[in-house]
Design a protein around this motif. Structure first.
Motif, PDB file in Angstrom:
ATOM      1  N   THR A 100      43.417  -9.522  37.514  1.00  5.61           N
ATOM      2  CA  THR A 100      43.505 -10.144  38.831  1.00  5.61           C
ATOM      3  C   THR A 100      42.997  -9.199  39.913  1.00  5.61           C
ATOM      4  OG1 THR A 100      45.833  -9.454  38.966  1.00  5.61           O
ATOM      5  CG2 THR A 100      45.393 -11.698  38.216  1.00  5.61           C
ATOM      6  N   SER A 101      42.210  -8.234  39.483  1.00  3.91           N
ATOM      7  CA  SER A 101      41.585  -7.286  40.411  1.00  3.91           C
ATOM      8  C   SER A 101      40.069  -7.379  40.252  1.00  3.91           C
ATOM      9  CB  SER A 101      42.078  -5.859  40.151  1.00  3.91           C
ATOM     10  OG  SER A 101      41.601  -4.981  41.159  1.00  3.91           O
ATOM     11  N   LYS A 102      39.572  -8.594  40.370  1.00  3.81           N
ATOM     12  CA  LYS A 102      38.156  -8.882  40.177  1.00  3.81           C
ATOM     13  C   LYS A 102      37.621  -9.637  41.377  1.00  3.81           C
ATOM     14  CE  LYS A 102      38.646  -9.206  35.140  1.00  3.81           C
ATOM     15  NZ  LYS A 102      38.278  -9.975  33.927  1.00  3.81           N
ATOM     16  N   ALA A 103      36.322  -9.494  41.612  1.00  3.97           N
ATOM     17  CA  ALA A 103      35.674 -10.216  42.697  1.00  3.97           C
ATOM     18  C   ALA A 103      34.314 -10.705  42.228  1.00  3.97           C
ATOM     19  CB  ALA A 103      35.531  -9.330  43.933  1.00  3.97           C
ATOM     20  N   ALA A 104      33.803 -11.731  42.891  1.00  7.57           N
ATOM     21  CA  ALA A 104      32.515 -12.310  42.523  1.00  7.57           C
ATOM     22  C   ALA A 104      31.679 -12.544  43.767  1.00  7.57           C
ATOM     23  CB  ALA A 104      32.724 -13.620  41.766  1.00  7.57           C
ATOM     24  N   ILE A 105      30.400 -12.282  43.638  1.00  4.79           N
ATOM     25  CA  ILE A 105      29.441 -12.490  44.728  1.00  4.79           C
ATOM     26  C   ILE A 105      28.343 -13.398  44.194  1.00  4.79           C
ATOM     27  CG2 ILE A 105      27.901 -11.365  46.371  1.00  4.79           C
ATOM     28  CD1 ILE A 105      29.509  -8.736  45.721  1.00  4.79           C
ATOM     29  N   VAL A 106      28.072 -14.494  44.889  1.00  5.94           N
ATOM     30  CA  VAL A 106      27.165 -15.520  44.377  1.00  5.94           C
ATOM     31  C   VAL A 106      26.127 -15.881  45.439  1.00  5.94           C
ATOM     32  CG1 VAL A 106      27.006 -17.819  43.330  1.00  5.94           C
ATOM     33  CG2 VAL A 106      29.063 -16.421  42.968  1.00  5.94           C
ATOM     34  N   GLU A 107      24.909 -16.133  44.983  1.00  3.69           N
ATOM     35  CA  GLU A 107      23.848 -16.597  45.868  1.00  3.69           C
ATOM     36  C   GLU A 107      22.841 -17.401  45.064  1.00  3.69           C
ATOM     37  OE1 GLU A 107      21.453 -13.389  47.487  1.00  3.69           O
ATOM     38  OE2 GLU A 107      21.986 -12.136  45.775  1.00  3.69           O
ATOM     39  N   CYS A 108      22.007 -18.166  45.733  1.00  2.00           N
ATOM     40  CA  CYS A 108      20.939 -18.892  45.060  1.00  2.00           C
ATOM     41  C   CYS A 108      19.929 -17.885  44.530  1.00  2.00           C
ATOM     42  CB  CYS A 108      20.263 -19.864  46.013  1.00  2.00           C
ATOM     43  SG  CYS A 108      21.351 -21.214  46.558  1.00  2.00           S
ATOM     44  N   SER A 109      19.409 -18.155  43.337  1.00  2.45           N
ATOM     45  CA  SER A 109      18.524 -17.200  42.680  1.00  2.45           C
ATOM     46  C   SER A 109      17.059 -17.470  43.012  1.00  2.45           C
ATOM     47  CB  SER A 109      18.723 -17.266  41.163  1.00  2.45           C
ATOM     48  OG  SER A 109      17.892 -16.325  40.506  1.00  2.45           O
ATOM     49  N   GLU A 110      16.285 -16.399  43.033  1.00  2.00           N
ATOM     50  CA  GLU A 110      14.846 -16.504  43.220  1.00  2.00           C
ATOM     51  C   GLU A 110      14.099 -16.442  41.897  1.00  2.00           C
ATOM     52  OE1 GLU A 110      13.741 -13.434  45.918  1.00  2.00           O
ATOM     53  OE2 GLU A 110      14.733 -14.362  47.668  1.00  2.00           O
TER      54      GLU A 110
END
Length: 378
Positions: A68-78
């Motif tokens: 529970t010590s996790k993070a995620a970063i998301v974006e549209c891919s090129e």
């Protein structure tokens, strides 16, 4: 859907986020545009968000545990043929490191739901499929979720009948198909070129399988370490002598696998294996790497299942593999059984893998960090 932007509120900075469970993990998820691009500044912000280092992460949204010590970063891919880029960040309760070099198959399950919730994807059918690239290692996965229509709008369906070990209740399935897992961090499925290797520690020699099929893993017989492999998480956690020996082996294995000094790294994971006891193919106890996992990680399960199909591996010697070109193998763990599917070629080699997870949106809004963290020069 999130429409807010990063903003200053008094002496703090407010950052849009969604708190989500992915598989048996949990953490805040962010659009890449809402976090600093500079890696050092981004990591400082993530540490402040989670409340690390602190055993309870009481000054942040972390849960006081690696899962529970996790993070995620998301974006549209090129990238051609890829819809989304996902950067996974592993934080610790007792350290100031933010590791973005390994995969997480559990948080991966929340990426497509988050993309819909945050407006990065617009669902057009009852089933939404997206190709996701994990930037940490280049892992590619095809992920399918249910997005039915209600009152003129499509939404992510979270309710359903799919149950996974380690999570209470049932939910809508998230189908994950891995397209390229071999050699995620080491560059090879078998980093040493061997199905099994010997590691000498403290005057004793241990036979292990060093394998990387999405997760660098050290597989060893539980009985070789003086335990049965059926102990509870608490029993293994209280075994200081066992934990010390497991860590010694992990450090040596890291060197053998070409990973260098892994003292501060969250990999390779250590997996103790035993014959199945509950109708599965193999029983496991996982160290991740310093705490005992309440279940088993997604990619660790895939990697163990892959080793099970290799004649001469430690896993194959204690487990029970099936037959045929397509197999579903149950990997037993402290919380139940993890079902993983494998496709094999004519030689019996694993060429594709997949599993079913679930995910759920828990909260969304803004998370606050001191403005001096967001802008150290302010």
């Amino acid at each position: 859907m999130s429409s807010r932007a990063v903003r200053r509120v008094g002496d703090q900075t407010a950052i849009p986020f969604h708190l989500m469970r992915g598989g048996t993990s949990r953490g805040p998820m962010f659009r890449a545009v809402d976090l600093p691009r500079n890696p050092q500044l981004r990591d400082a912000v993530l540490l402040a968000i989670m409340g690390s280092p602190h055993p309870l992460q009481v000054d942040g949204v972390g849960g006081g545990h690696p899962l529970t010590s996790k993070a995620a970063i998301v974006e549209c891919s090129e990238y051609d043929g890829v819809d989304l880029d996902f950067t996974f960040a592993q934080l610790q309760t007792d350290g100031e490191t933010v590791q973005t070099s390994a995969n997480c198959g559990n948080m991966l399950a929340a990426v497509v739901p988050f993309a819909v919730e945050s407006g990065l994807l617009q669902p057009e059918k009852d089933v939404t499929e997206a190709v996701v690239r994990t930037t940490n290692t280049g892992l590619i996965a095809r992920i399918t979720i249910h997005t039915p229509e209600f009152d003129g709008h499509r939404f992510v369906q979270y309710s359903g009948n799919t149950a996974i070990a380690g999570v209470p209740g049932a939910a809508s399935p998230v189908e994950i198909r891995f397209l390229n897992t071999a050699g995620s961090l080491t560059g090879a499925l078998l980093p040493t070129g061997n199905v099994s290797d010997d590691l000498a520690v403290g005057g004793d020699t241990y036979r292990v399988t060093l394998i990387d099929n999405g997760q660098p893993l050290v597989i060893i017989r539980a009985t070789d370490l003086g335990v049965s492999g059926y102990e509870s998480v608490a029993e293994l956690s209280d075994n200081a002598e066992l934990k010390q020996r497991v860590e010694q082996l992990r450090l040596l294995a890291g060197e053998r696998m070409g990973l260098g000094d892994v003292t501060e790294a969250s990999y390779p994971k250590m997996t103790l294996v035993s014959p199945p006891m509950a109708g599965g193919a193999l029983s496991t106890r996982s160290f991740i790497p310093h705490r005992v996992h309440e279940s088993i990680g997604v990619l660790a399960a895939v990697t163990v299942a892959t080793a099970l199909m290799m004649e001469g591996s430690v896993a194959a010697e204690v487990g029970t593999a099936g037959t045929g070109r397509q197999q579903t193998l149950g990997i037993e763990h402290p919380s139940g059984i993890f079902e993983t599917s494998l496709d094999l070629d004519d030689t019996g080699a694993v060429v594709a893998s997949g599993n079913t997870r679930t995910a759920r949106l828990l909260s969304r809004g803004e998370v606050f960090v001191p403005h001096t963290v967001w802008d150290p020069e302010a």
